[in-house]
Design an enzyme around this catalytic site. Structure first.
Site, short mmCIF file in Angstrom:
data_model
loop_
_atom_site.label_atom_id
_atom_site.label_comp_id
_atom_site.label_asym_id
_atom_site.label_seq_id
_atom_site.Cartn_x
_atom_site.Cartn_y
_atom_site.Cartn_z
N CYS A 125 7.08 -2.81 5.34
CA CYS A 125 6.82 -4.21 5.00
C CYS A 125 5.74 -4.31 3.94
O CYS A 125 5.88 -5.01 2.94
CB CYS A 125 6.42 -4.97 6.27
SG CYS A 125 6.18 -6.73 6.02
N CYS A 126 4.62 -3.58 4.12
CA CYS A 126 3.56 -3.58 3.11
C CYS A 126 4.07 -3.05 1.77
O CYS A 126 3.66 -3.51 0.71
CB CYS A 126 2.37 -2.72 3.57
SG CYS A 126 1.30 -3.49 4.80
N CYS A 206 -2.44 -10.50 6.29
CA CYS A 206 -1.31 -11.32 6.69
C CYS A 206 -1.48 -11.79 8.14
O CYS A 206 -2.01 -11.06 8.99
CB CYS A 206 -0.03 -10.53 6.56
SG CYS A 206 0.39 -10.08 4.87
N CYS A 209 -0.42 -9.60 11.22
CA CYS A 209 -1.06 -8.29 11.34
C CYS A 209 -2.59 -8.39 11.37
O CYS A 209 -3.27 -7.39 11.14
CB CYS A 209 -0.63 -7.40 10.18
SG CYS A 209 1.16 -7.22 10.05
N CYS A 232 -3.18 -1.03 3.78
CA CYS A 232 -1.88 -1.63 3.48
C CYS A 232 -1.08 -0.82 2.49
O CYS A 232 0.13 -1.02 2.37
CB CYS A 232 -2.06 -3.05 2.96
SG CYS A 232 -2.92 -3.11 1.38
FE1 SF4 Z 1 3.90 -7.06 6.18
FE2 SF4 Z 1 1.82 -7.08 7.88
FE3 SF4 Z 1 1.78 -5.58 5.62
FE4 SF4 Z 1 1.63 -8.25 5.51
S1 SF4 Z 1 0.10 -6.82 6.40
S2 SF4 Z 1 2.84 -6.97 4.20
S3 SF4 Z 1 3.04 -8.85 7.18
S4 SF4 Z 1 3.11 -5.34 7.46
#
Ligand code: SF4
Length: 246
Positions: A125-126, A206, A209, A232
């Protein structure tokens, strides 16, 4: 560029070493003046999360040049308070070149159509929501500035003032600042706090998280709590396959 600060050759690691020697002990504002006005005019950007401690570096950069490009990654998973704080700070500091970086819609559709990738694979996701947009946003620049501090976490304890990373020089002008230094600077300049700091969020990313931290914990202990993840990926390479390959 002053002759005293001419950089040696094209080897970025060598240049970073030279800068660390030459800039050691200078106040952050002097480092920023040299980086923005002398070494990398029009080729350097500040990357800011507009998080818990961001106001100090934004204020320092604005005091050097309000037209410095400020890159902000909007992952579409941020707290609404962060977006409002960003807009308020940009207006208050008179910053004139905010650039909002967003995830590639095609990558989102292919890898995270449900929006729940953060739950299944945070590194993936990051990679698509932070790392890829920043790589795109940094393309016009030779160097960048960020606000990491050594005190924030054990993983940042050896942070140098200047690093050579992925073909660019990366300045960490607040590396040796303490939490007390930041608080004193913010108070001296009457800088507004991120509204979530009062709720115990000492590092803000985010919404899915990020959690508040308990007294005595690392400021970043609330990020990806319970997972084997502390960064991240925009500052350290992620173990996952880039951009969410599953
Ligand atoms: Fe995705 Fe969490 Fe990374 Fe944001 S901090 S990009 S929601 S995994």
């Amino acid at each position: 560029m002053s002759a005293a600060l001419e950089l040696p050759g094209d080897d970025l690691a060598f240049q970073a070493e030279a800068l660390n020697r030459r800039l050691a002990g200078l106040p952050a504002e002097s480092v920023l003046k040299i980086a923005i006005n002398e070494l990398y005019r029009s080729r350097i950007a500040l990357v800011s999360s507009f998080g818990a401690e961001a106001a100090v570096l934004l204020h320092l950069v604005a005091s050097v040049d309000k037209a410095t490009p400020v890159l902000f990654i909007d992952t579409a998973k941020l707290f609404e308070q962060t977006l409002a704080y960003r807009d308020a700070l940009v207006a208050r500091l008179g910053l004139t070149d905010l650039r909002v970086l967003r995830p590639d819609p095609a990558l989102l559709a292919a890898k995270d159509a449900s929006g729940s990738l953060w739950f299944r694979d945070a590194n993936a996701c990051c990679a698509i929501r932070k790392v890829e947009p920043l790589e795109r946003g940094l393309r016009p620049f030779t160097a960048w500035i960020n606000g990491r501090k050594r005190f924030q976490a054990g993983s940042r304890a050896a942070l140098p003032l200047v690093e050579a990373v992925d073909g660019r020089l990366k300045f960490n002008p607040l590396a040796d600042w303490s939490a007390a230094d930041l608080a004193a600077y913010a108070a001296r300049h009457d800088l507004p706090a991120h509204p979530l700091v009062a709720e115990g969020y000492l590092s803000i990313g985010c919404a899915p998280c990020t959690q508040p931290v308990a007294p005595g914990e690392d400021a970043r202990a609330g990020r990806w709590r319970g997972q084997d993840k502390v960064e991240c990926g925009i500052h350290t390479a992620l173990p996952a396959t880039p951009f969410g390959e599953e």
